[in-house]
Design an enzyme around this catalytic site. Structure first.
Site, PDB file in Angstrom:
ATOM      1  N   PRO A   1       0.811  -1.223   0.000  1.00  0.00           N
ATOM      2  CA  PRO A   1       0.000   0.000   0.000  1.00  0.00           C
ATOM      3  C   PRO A   1       0.843   1.271   0.000  1.00  0.00           C
ATOM      4  O   PRO A   1       1.828   1.365   0.725  1.00  0.00           O
ATOM      5  CB  PRO A   1      -0.773  -0.107   1.315  1.00  0.00           C
TER       6      PRO A   1
ATOM      7  N   ASP B   1      -1.852   2.858   2.851  1.00  0.00           N
ATOM      8  CA  ASP B   1      -1.047   2.894   4.059  1.00  0.00           C
ATOM      9  C   ASP B   1      -1.465   4.166   4.805  1.00  0.00           C
ATOM     10  O   ASP B   1      -1.425   5.245   4.226  1.00  0.00           O
ATOM     11  CB  ASP B   1       0.433   2.977   3.653  1.00  0.00           C
TER      12      ASP B   1
ATOM     13  N   TRP C   1       5.834  -0.530   9.924  1.00  0.00           N
ATOM     14  CA  TRP C   1       6.190  -1.678   9.086  1.00  0.00           C
ATOM     15  C   TRP C   1       5.566  -2.960   9.598  1.00  0.00           C
ATOM     16  O   TRP C   1       5.457  -3.934   8.856  1.00  0.00           O
ATOM     17  CB  TRP C   1       7.710  -1.819   8.971  1.00  0.00           C
TER      18      TRP C   1
ATOM     19  N   GLN D   1      12.482  -1.387  -0.856  1.00  0.00           N
ATOM     20  CA  GLN D   1      11.601  -2.283  -0.092  1.00  0.00           C
ATOM     21  C   GLN D   1      12.244  -3.625   0.228  1.00  0.00           C
ATOM     22  O   GLN D   1      11.684  -4.425   0.964  1.00  0.00           O
ATOM     23  CB  GLN D   1      10.283  -2.497  -0.838  1.00  0.00           C
TER      24      GLN D   1
ATOM     25  N   LYS E   1      18.843  13.272  -8.272  1.00  0.00           N
ATOM     26  CA  LYS E   1      17.563  12.890  -7.708  1.00  0.00           C
ATOM     27  C   LYS E   1      16.471  13.821  -8.239  1.00  0.00           C
ATOM     28  O   LYS E   1      16.701  15.015  -8.394  1.00  0.00           O
ATOM     29  CB  LYS E   1      17.644  13.046  -6.181  1.00  0.00           C
TER      30      LYS E   1
ATOM     31  N   LYS F   1      11.384  18.283  -6.478  1.00  0.00           N
ATOM     32  CA  LYS F   1      10.288  19.203  -6.735  1.00  0.00           C
ATOM     33  C   LYS F   1      10.787  20.644  -6.717  1.00  0.00           C
ATOM     34  O   LYS F   1      10.335  21.483  -7.476  1.00  0.00           O
ATOM     35  CB  LYS F   1       9.214  19.040  -5.657  1.00  0.00           C
TER      36      LYS F   1
END
Ligand SMILES: [Zn+2]
Ligand SMILES: [Zn+2]
Length: 966
Positions: free
Chosen positions: A47, A86, A545, A581, A618, A621
């Site tokens: 999620p 999540d 987690w 992950q 990276k 924004k």
């Protein structure tokens, strides 16, 4: 979104129409309802948080999570795809804290946990509706209507059940030890969270002088990179077998490792070695504390063991002075030493990172303030150094850059801090954790023994308790009187034990602010009598987690509901997420499944790499160094973005520098070319037969190529290598467009064009199917354009084309067998010869429309069988009268008058065709045209007028101004 309107391309607009078609006809629902001959294929969705908009990382993972289920659906499986959200943890808590202008945890407590938690609940799905638009637009099918949410009672109740399983198996324990804590969030963090946050920072290291009690003027030199820990010093540690020296210089006598001294002589003034000693000889010697905040406290437990030298095996002479300063409340090794030799426990810093009041010279100062201003950041360390200088205990300092852990969420430098925490046993279970993992299939394969395998090997017990608010709670109640513990594995158990059930009340919400109010009477027998004390929940909540790792159970409210479905579908056949992950979601799911069932939670996993900005940095924004994903979709369509990502190194878990040009190229190479092929087919298609026989070499070849393509793509999907399942499509489209179709054009134009049309239709139909998982929109467009009554309603309801079926088909229709590889190889050679011959022409400056007499090729490259047909194809393509076998490749470039006239005729035909195109005439329409032939030799045209008129289905009138030319 950005607010800026991007003009949608034709491709993008077509995709939106297809999306509407899918929605109107409920195609996704139909894929789930159609009979699935092969049974269930189980997929778990990790999620995401809806606290922000989807970024490229989400899009890559989403595309992967769409492609595999689409493929297995076409293979005859039933593949449910339930979305999840999540909802818990620091990400949302931090957002709410910021909105409220809170800087400290105590402000939340002042506001009230109930109010704070309700605010988190309100805010957590802020962007959910944006996700519900974006996810379908990138072509991902997921059941978002019935999404599970980790904050809902069913999910949280399953989490309780999971915790109880672990607790009952003795896999959960509480311990007091040195942990990494975030002083701003005021909570402990897990090994994985800490590992995510290492950053290089500039700090000051200091070497301090610890004066020997019984040898005034002699000092141990100890080094630290965290000067703020010095007031917490209670011991020094040496290596028993390390060689130390006693060095005299103009300022005093110093003890340090011999090797360190030799490497840093310049720090001493006229040094002179007095003697060498082994570390063990110093053990038990006392030194004067640098600070007097604790050493004079007669109530301090184990005070008699403090401020002495100990030997340990973790000290080396590689770093510092070979003498370690020990502050057991602030370091893992230090803590171990405390336990071993019973050092006094001194914790001079609060959990929020400020000095305690008894540290009177620094009280209230933050030990490691988070600031971009270096002066502020290093201010405390500088104050400590100044104190040392004033008290004659300063030796030297150095500026250093080192890797230091930061809070993954709020970026505050972490503290190593002795505190109480709950753990899941990992080390004790490690063997079976690793054994179980051996049957998991990873894509790319190297992750298995690399990043994942190494992480498992080095894994330590998992700190699962957090001192926060908006999360699943630890369902453990403890008696205030006798300390007995009870763990509840369901809301019902708590209702019963607390007496709520007797009052007809229910616990409908399992969040902290609700369940912390519920007490349980203690029934424990103490000396034969019921204790009668009050049991209260321990205040800690669970690491988020723990929620994510419980997803297989929480999603279905297992074991309270859907037990049979869970048993049928566990473990997942497939999951996918980004590389990060490996140590997070993948890991925690594996830990919990192994702990509860001694089984894997998943069988196949695809790990994707990171999408960076075009400059390799990276995506940021702030810097706006990348295009908004939805603008890219508006400009090029979702298919192109999907194909670009699926065929990129990201599928090998490598980094990708995102290039908009790359997406544009996909549009041109794949979508554009294939659109042209389709348009050509549609121009001539008219009751194309589905059953035919063709002996033509091009038909035979393209069907063999199709068979090869199906095999390659199938193989890619079956091994979860999505780049392999994607890339061959480009090569096939190239073959179809610039070779098959180009060389078949003339056949299509004749009235006897059934073989070519039937073959092309067959190819386009199968191609739409093998493209369906990767480019679902264009595949649908293609399928709808060539499908007929008996075909499925949508390409996504069709079955996957079996390669073997194609071979059978080829054998049946074409009467061929066993010649496939030879023909494919021979055609490759032919195409290679063509490009060489075209190069010759180019060098000689002769355009392709000018016929030439002869090309000689070395014939042993062909098997005799195909020679005649291939020579004819080559001759047509490079415009020569004949291709003959010879000792070497050679193009006869001599232009005879006859050849020249033929060239003019060709040019004239081309001119007329262009004029017809401009007039938008269809090939079957006869036309009368006045044509301007430019500089062409009109007499040659007139000599060949009949042929030209017939060829172009046109009656020619010459444009007057150009006549005559003789
Ligand atoms: Zn933090
Ligand atoms: Zn009790």
């Amino acid at each position: 979104m950005s607010g800026k309107e991007t003009r949608k391309s034709e491709v993008s607009e077509r995709e939106e129409k297809i999306l509407a078609f899918w929605e109107k006809r409920e195609i996704f629902k139909k894929t789930l309802e159609k009979p699935s001959s092969k049974g269930e294929y189980s997929f778990y969705d990790g999620p995401p948080f809806a606290t922000g908009l989807p970024h490229y990382g989400h899009i890559v993972a989403s595309v992967i999570k769409d492609v595999i289920p689409r493929y297995f659906t076409m293979r005859g499986y039933h593949v449910p795809r339930v979305w999840g959200w999540d909802c818990h943890g620091l990400p949302i808590e931090n957002i709410v804290e910021k909105e409220l202008g809170f800087k400290h945890k105590k402000e939340i407590e002042e506001m009230g946990v109930a109010k704070f938690n309700e605010r988190c609940r309100e805010r957590v799905l802020t962007y959910a509706s944006e996700w519900e638009k974006i996810i379908p637009r990138i072509g991902r099918w997921a059941d978002m209507e019935n999404a599970y949410r980790t904050m809902d009672k069913p999910f949280m109740e399953s989490v309780w059940w999971v915790f109880k399983q672990l607790y009952d198996k003795g896999l959960v324990y509480e311990d007091y030890r040195s942990m990494h804590v975030c002083p701003r969030c005021e909570t402990t963090l897990s090994q994985q969270e800490v590992s995510e946050g290492y950053k290089d920072v500039k700090d000051i290291s200091v070497t301090a002088k610890f004066g020997l009690v019984d040898e005034p003027g002699t000092y141990f030199l100890a080094w630290t990179t965290t000067p703020w820990t010095l007031p917490g010093n209670v011991a020094l540690a040496v290596g028993a077998n390390i060689t130390y020296v006693k060095v005299k210089d103009e300022t005093g006598i110093y003890i340090l490792a011999k090797s360190t001294f030799e490497n840093s002589r310049e720090r001493f003034q006229n040094p002179q070695i007095l003697c060498e000693m082994k570390g063990r000889e110093f053990v038990g010697r006392s030194y004067k504390p640098l600070f007097d905040y604790y050493s004079n406290d007669t109530m301090l437990k184990n005070r008699e063991n403090g401020w002495k030298v100990y030997a340990t095996d973790f000290v080396t002479a590689d770093e510092g002075t070979g003498i370690a300063h020990e502050a057991p409340a602030f370091g893992a090794d230090d803590w171990e030493l405390l336990k071993q030799v019973h050092l006094p426990f001194v914790q001079h810093v609060n959990k929020d990172g400020t000095f305690k009041t008894e540290v009177k010279d620094f009280a209230g100062m933050e030990v490691n303030p988070r600031s971009d201003d270096e002066k502020v950041r290093l201010g405390t360390d500088i104050a400590i150094i100044r104190y040392l200088q004033e008290h004659g205990t300063f030796f030297s300092k150095e500026n250093i850059t080192h890797s230091y852990p930061h809070c993954w969420r709020c970026d505050t430098p972490l503290l190593n801090y002795a505190t109480s925490s709950w753990f899941v046993k990992i080390e004790e279970q490690k063997k079976r954790i690793i054994d179980r993992a051996s049957s998991i299939n990873w894509s790319p394969a190297h992750i298995k023994n690399g990043r994942w395998g190494k992480w498992l090997e080095g894994a330590r017990d998992w700190s699962i308790s957090r001192q926060r608010f908006w999360a699943s709670v630890i369902p453990l109640w403890r008696c205030e009187t006798c300390k007995t513990e009870r763990v509840f594995g369901s809301a019902h158990e708590l209702e019963e034990a607390s007496g709520l059930a007797d009052q007809g009340k229910k616990v409908d919400d399992l969040h902290k602010h609700i369940v912390d109010e519920i007490t349980v009477p203690c029934l424990e027998l103490v000396e034969g009598r019921e204790c009668g004390g009050v049991m209260k929940r321990i205040p800690d909540v669970l690491d988020t987690w723990f929620d994510s790792g419980s997803m297989p159970y929480g999603e279905r409210h297992y074991p309270f509901e859907y037990k049979a479905e869970f048993d049928r579908d566990f473990p997942a056949q497939f999951i996918a997420e980004g590389l990060d992950q490996t140590r997070a979601w993948f890991y925690y799911m594996h830990i919990l499944a192994t702990s509860i069932f001694n089984r894997n939670a998943f069988q196949n996993v695809i790990v994707n790499g990171i999408v960076l900005a075009e400059d390799g940095k990276k995506m940021s924004k702030k810097l706006k160094n990348y295009p908004d994903p939805m603008e890219v979709v508006d400009r090029y369509g979702a298919d192109a973005l999907r194909f670009y990502l699926l065929s990129s190194p990201v599928m090998q878990a490598e980094n990708l520098s995102f290039s908009e040009k790359g997406v544009d190229e996909i549009v041109k190479k794949n979508i554009g070319r294939l659109s042209n092929v389709l348009a050509f087919y549609q121009l001539y298609a008219n009751g194309t037969p589905r059953d035919w026989k063709s002996g033509h070499i091009l038909d035979r070849w393209i069907l063999l190529r199709l068979d090869q393509l199906i095999r390659e793509i199938t193989d890619g999907f079956e091994t979860y290598r999505l780049d392999i399942a994607t890339r061959p499509i480009t090569g096939f489209i190239d073959d179809l467009s610039v070779w098959y179709l180009r060389r078949s054009r003339e056949r299509f134009k004749t009235t006897d064009n059934n073989d070519a049309l039937a073959t092309l239709r067959y190819v386009l139909l199968d191609l739409s199917k093998v493209m369906a998982p990767t480019m679902p929109f264009f595949a649908e467009h293609l399928f709808q354009s060539v499908r007929e009554g008996e075909d499925e309603e949508s390409v996504h309801l069709a079955s996957w084309p079996e390669a073997r079926a194609t071979v059978n088909f080829i054998q049946r229709v074409l009467g061929q067998g066993g010649e496939g590889t030879k023909l494919l190889a021979a055609m490759k050679v032919a195409r290679n010869i063509v490009s060489q011959a075209l190069e010759h022409r180019d060098k000689a400056g002769i355009k392709v429309r000018q016929p030439l007499r002869q090309l000689t090729v070395t014939s042993e490259q062909f098997t005799g069988k195909y020679e005649k047909e291939l020579f004819a194809l080559i001759a047509d393509e490079i415009n020569v009268k004949e291709v003959v076998a010879g000792p070497e490749i050679r193009l006869d470039t001599k232009i005879t008058p006859e050849l020249e006239e033929e060239g003019v005729v060709r040019d004239a035909i081309r001119t007329i065709q262009d004029a017809r195109k401009k007039a938008k005439l269809n090939p079957k329409e006869h036309a009368n045209l006045a044509v301007d032939f430019g500089g062409l030799d009109t007499s040659a045209i007139k000599r060949n007028l009949d042929h030209i008129q017939k060829e172009t289905n046109t009656t020619i009138g010459f444009s007057s101004k150009l006549e005559p030319r003789t």
